[in-house]
Design a protein around this motif. Structure first.
Motif, PDB file in Angstrom:
ATOM      1  N   ASP A 142     100.617  -0.950 -28.460  1.00 55.57           N
ATOM      2  CA  ASP A 142     100.466   0.369 -27.838  1.00 55.57           C
ATOM      3  C   ASP A 142      99.011   0.826 -27.881  1.00 55.57           C
ATOM      4  N   ARG A 176      98.388   5.975 -28.537  1.00 60.63           N
ATOM      5  CA  ARG A 176      99.642   5.214 -28.550  1.00 60.63           C
ATOM      6  C   ARG A 176     100.630   5.650 -27.470  1.00 60.63           C
ATOM      7  N   ARG A 191     105.347   4.996 -24.135  1.00 59.25           N
ATOM      8  CA  ARG A 191     104.533   4.155 -25.019  1.00 59.25           C
ATOM      9  C   ARG A 191     103.596   3.297 -24.182  1.00 59.25           C
TER      10      ARG A 191
END
Length: 308
Positions: A142, A176, A191
């Protein structure tokens, strides 16, 4: 009995010795507290400086374009609107990076005050990192994907994007997670590592596409001419002139079914303006077709008698 009276100098000396003993005893805790306080202040100052820089850049672009809000820049040259979006996106990521670096620096300074062996810490950290690598793969993915998306300018705050089944406006780009506000107001948290395919309607240019379905038993060349006249009339108006970057085109006959013929009208627009141009064109086409006697198709096609 005689009492000895302490002089002023002795009192000062006693206070000084007590203060020295206090600093000696509590030296390490006091330094740690000072490091934490300084780290908080430095983090606040750096974030304020970053926010001020972002604000100055955005206001500079607005001033150069003589507008009051960011939404008005959409009518201005693309590069200016993109500069605002990219600046805000980098500012959003930059705030997170500043906090992380200040926190890491503070932790290192605190550990040094506690006489922690950095060699052993780094070795242990390497072992722990290797052990957590399998469990933290998604987090690392991420973070890395978020960094690449920002620096490759794949998206920015204010962009209209499509990720999977989600279409909406980017409200925040984090290290993220990216926050996307859909058309119905739902805030989606996506994400970064799960973004494999991303469509961005705010970069480069857009295209307004309108499929015109008319009765096939009429001169389709005349229908095309009326459609182009309607498009040109609309696009010369003050409201739409700056939203369009190309001439309207009729791409030809898309399909024929029963007594229905579908023509496609295309107009190149500025980013994010294609939907507004489409809505305006539909209303103008309806009016021009009525004035020119062009017949739109019935709701349901009339099939040959043998197929009914």
């Amino acid at each position: 009995m005689m009492f000895r009276t302490e002089t002023a100098g002795e009192v000062v000396e006693a206070a000084s010795n007590a203060f020295t003993d206090f600093l000696t005893t509590w030296r390490t805790p006091l330094i740690i507290v000072a490091i934490i306080i300084i780290a908080v202040i430095v983090n606040w100052i750096l974030r304020r400086l970053l926010d001020r820089t972002v604000t100055q850049i955005v206001q500079g672009v607005k001033k150069s374009q003589n507008v009051d809000t960011t939404s008005e820049i959409k009518a201005a040259p693309y590069i200016h609107a993109r500069a605002v979006q990219r600046t805000r996106t980098l500012g959003s990521v930059g705030r997170a990076v500043i906090t992380i670096f200040v926190a890491v620096a503070a932790i290192i300074l605190i550990l040094s005050q506690l006489n922690v062996n950095f060699g052993a810490v780094l070795t242990s950290a390497g072992i722990v990192a290797a052990g957590l690598a399998f469990g933290a793969q998604n987090i690392v993915k991420d973070v890395l994907n978020g960094i690449f998306m920002v620096f490759e300018d794949q998206l920015g705050v204010g962009d209209i994007i499509t990720v999977g089944t989600i279409t909406g406006t980017v409200e925040n780009v984090g290290i993220r997670v990216t926050q996307v506000r859909s058309m119905d107001g739902t805030l989606w948290f996506v994400r970064n590592g799960e973004i494999l395919t991303l469509g961005n309607a705010s970069q480069g240019w857009g295209r307004a596409l309108i499929d015109i379905t008319v009765n096939a038993n009429q001169d389709l060349a005349h229908v095309s001419d009326v459609a182009l006249q309607a498009a040109r009339a609309l696009l010369t108006s003050e409201r739409y002139a700056r939203k369009v970057t190309g001439e309207p085109e009729v791409w030809g006959l898309e399909s024929v079914f029963g007594d229905r013929a579908t023509l496609r009208l295309a107009v190149r627009t500025r980013p994010e303006a294609q939907w507004e141009v489409q809505r305006g064109l539909r209303a103008e086409l309806r009016q021009k077709f009525t004035d020119a006697g062009v017949k739109l198709a019935d709701e349901y096609p009339k099939l040959p008698r043998g197929e009914q």
